[in-house]
Design an enzyme around this catalytic site. Structure first.
Site, PDB file in Angstrom:
ATOM      1  N   ILE A  63       0.830  -1.204   0.000  1.00 21.67           N
ATOM      2  CA  ILE A  63       0.000   0.000   0.000  1.00 21.67           C
ATOM      3  C   ILE A  63       0.865   1.255   0.000  1.00 21.67           C
ATOM      4  CG2 ILE A  63      -1.983  -1.064   1.129  1.00 21.67           C
ATOM      5  CD1 ILE A  63      -1.022   0.158   3.754  1.00 21.67           C
ATOM      6  N   HIS A  64       0.341   2.300  -0.596  1.00 19.04           N
ATOM      7  CA  HIS A  64       0.979   3.608  -0.535  1.00 19.04           C
ATOM      8  C   HIS A  64       0.982   4.069   0.926  1.00 19.04           C
ATOM      9  CE1 HIS A  64       1.617   7.910  -1.158  1.00 19.04           C
ATOM     10  NE2 HIS A  64       2.052   7.596  -2.369  1.00 19.04           N
ATOM     11  N   PRO A  65       2.033   4.762   1.365  1.00 19.89           N
ATOM     12  CA  PRO A  65       2.061   5.225   2.764  1.00 19.89           C
ATOM     13  C   PRO A  65       0.813   6.000   3.173  1.00 19.89           C
ATOM     14  CG  PRO A  65       4.213   5.531   1.762  1.00 19.89           C
ATOM     15  CD  PRO A  65       3.298   5.062   0.664  1.00 19.89           C
TER      16      PRO A  65
ATOM     17  N   GLY B 151      -2.065   5.258   2.513  1.00 22.83           N
ATOM     18  CA  GLY B 151      -3.173   4.336   2.727  1.00 22.83           C
ATOM     19  C   GLY B 151      -3.040   3.487   3.985  1.00 22.83           C
TER      20      GLY B 151
END
Length: 343
Positions: free
Chosen positions: A230-232, A234
Site C-alpha cells: 500500500i501507498h504510505p 493508505g
C-alpha cells in the site's frame, strides 16, 4: 465533536479543498469542481432512491467538525461494483508445474485477470485531513458507511471489497504499471488513470490487458516488490479496515498492484457487533463507570448521522444514554432507536 453524514450540495467547496491536497496516484476524490458536483448529485439521488436490488447507487459521506462546520474527511460506498459493466482485478494464483521425467515439481506465482469482484459492494474515497494525528474520528469515518449498510442491507451486496492505492513514487509513477500495464496501454500510469477515469470496468481493459496468466517471476524485482503493497497514505485506511475484519492476499489492482481487501459482511465488526438501542437522556449524578467508546448512528436511511460517544457499557442494557449535544448532532430524541458498535 465530529459527525459523519451524507454529502450535500453545500459541501462542494469543502470537497474541493480536500481534493486539492491529495497527492498524485492516490485517487480518493474527483479533481475538478464539475466532477465533484456530479459525485455529490449522484450520491444525493442514491440516498433518495427507493432501492430493491443494489445497482448503480453511490453513497458519499463527509466528516464534519461540528464546532466549525468544516469538512475534514470523506468516505464512500458503491452499491454494486461493475454495475454498468464488469469490475476487473488480478487474482493471485499458484500454478503447479510437474515433470515426471526430470522428477521436478514446483509452484509458480501467477496473476490472472478476473471479474470475481463484480457485484460486490465497494468501499472507496476514504480520506481524512491530518491523518497523522487522527483519532476516533478516522475510525468513525471508515465505519459509518458500513453502519449505513447495516441499517439498509437491501441497498448492498452481502460481500464488500476495498481497493487501496498501491506504491507510487513522488511523481505518481507506479513500478507495477511500468512493468505490466504500460506494455499494453502504451502510456504512463497517471495518463492511463485519467483516460480510464479510475474505473476498473471499462471494455478497453478486456481489449488491452493480457488474458493469460502473468508469471510473476518474469516481472522486474521492483514490480514484484510493489505487488500487494500500500501507498504510505493508505496505511491508516488499511489498519482500520483490517481491524474491521477485511482480509487481503487474494486480489490486487490491475493498474498499480495495490491490495484489494474483501470480506463477507458477517465477518465485519460493524455487522456482527452492532446493537440497536433506545435513546435515553444522560443521567447526571449517576456513579461514574469506566466509559466505553461507541460509534452511534441514527437509525434513519433518509437522515443518516453517525458520531462517537463515550458512555457506560450498553451490552446489558436496552438503552444508550446520550448527552443532549449528541442527540442534537444525531437529530434523535429519547425513545428513538440508534445503532451502536464498539470502536
Amino acid at each position: 465533536m465530529y459527525v459523519v453524514r451524507p454529502v450535500e450540495l453545500t459541501d462542494i467547496a469543502g470537497l474541493e479543498s480536500l481534493a486539492a491536497v491529495t497527492m498524485p496516484g492516490v485517487h480518493t476524490l474527483p479533481r475538478t469542481r464539475d466532477k465533484i458536483t456530479a459525485a455529490v448529485e449522484r450520491s444525493m439521488a442514491s440516498f433518495a432512491a427507493h432501492v430493491d436490488i443494489p445497482s448503480e447507487e453511490s453513497y458519499l459521506f463527509v466528516l464534519e467538525r461540528s464546532a466549525t462546520g468544516e469538512i475534514v474527511g470523506t468516505s464512500a460506498i458503491f452499491a454494486s461494483a461493475g454495475s454498468n459493466g464488469t469490475y476487473f482485478s488480478f487474482r493471485n494464483d499458484v500454478i503447479q508445474q510437474v515433470s515426471r521425467d526430470l522428477n521436478i515439481s514446483h509452484s509458480v506465482h501467477a496473476l490472472t485477470l478476473c471479474s470475481e469482484l463484480t457485484g460486490y459492494s465497494q468501499l472507496s474515497a476514504f480520506y481524512v485531513r491530518n491523518r497523522e494525528s487522527a483519532g476516533y474520528e478516522a475510525a468513525l469515518l471508515s465505519r459509518a458507511r458500513l453502519l449505513f449498510a447495516v441499517l439498509a442491507p437491501h441497498r448492498f451486496s452481502d460481500r464488500f471489497f476495498v481497493p487501496l492505492a498501491g506504491m507510487t513514487d513522488s511523481s505518481g509513477q507506479s513500478p507495477f504499471w511500468d512493468a505490466l500495464g504500460r506494455k499494453f496501454f502504451k502510456m504512463d500510469f497517471l495518463d492511463a488513470e485519467r483516460v480510464i477515469g479510475g474505473a476498473r470496468n471499462r471494455t478497453l481493459i478486456v481489449e488491452l490487458m493480457p488474458h493469460y496468466p502473468v508469471y510473476v517471476p518474469l516481472l522486474p524485482g521492483d514490480a514484484q516488490a510493489a505487488m500487494g503493497q500500500i501507498h504510505p497514505d493508505g496505511e491508516l485506511a488499511f489498519n482500520l479496515l483490517t481491524e474491521e475484519g477485511f482480509e487481503a492476499d487474494d486480489y490486487i489492482d490491475i493498474f498499480d498492484g495495490g491490495p484489494i481487501l474483501q470480506a463477507h459482511k458477517n465477518s465485519l465488526r460493524s455487522f456482527s457487533g452492532s446493537m440497536v438501542r433506545r435513546v435515553a437522556g444522560a443521567e447526571p449524578g449517576k456513579p461514574a463507570e469506566v466509559p466505553v467508546s461507541y460509534a452511534v448512528a441514527a437509525s434513519n436511511e433518509q437522515n443518516f448521522r453517525a458520531i462517537t460517544v463515550a458512555c457506560p457499557s450498553i451490552e446489558a442494557s436496552d438503552a444508550v444514554h446520550l448527552p443532549q449535544a449528541v442527540q442534537d448532532a444525531l437529530m434523535v430524541a429519547p425513545g428513538d432507536n440508534v445503532i451502536c458498535v464498539r470502536i
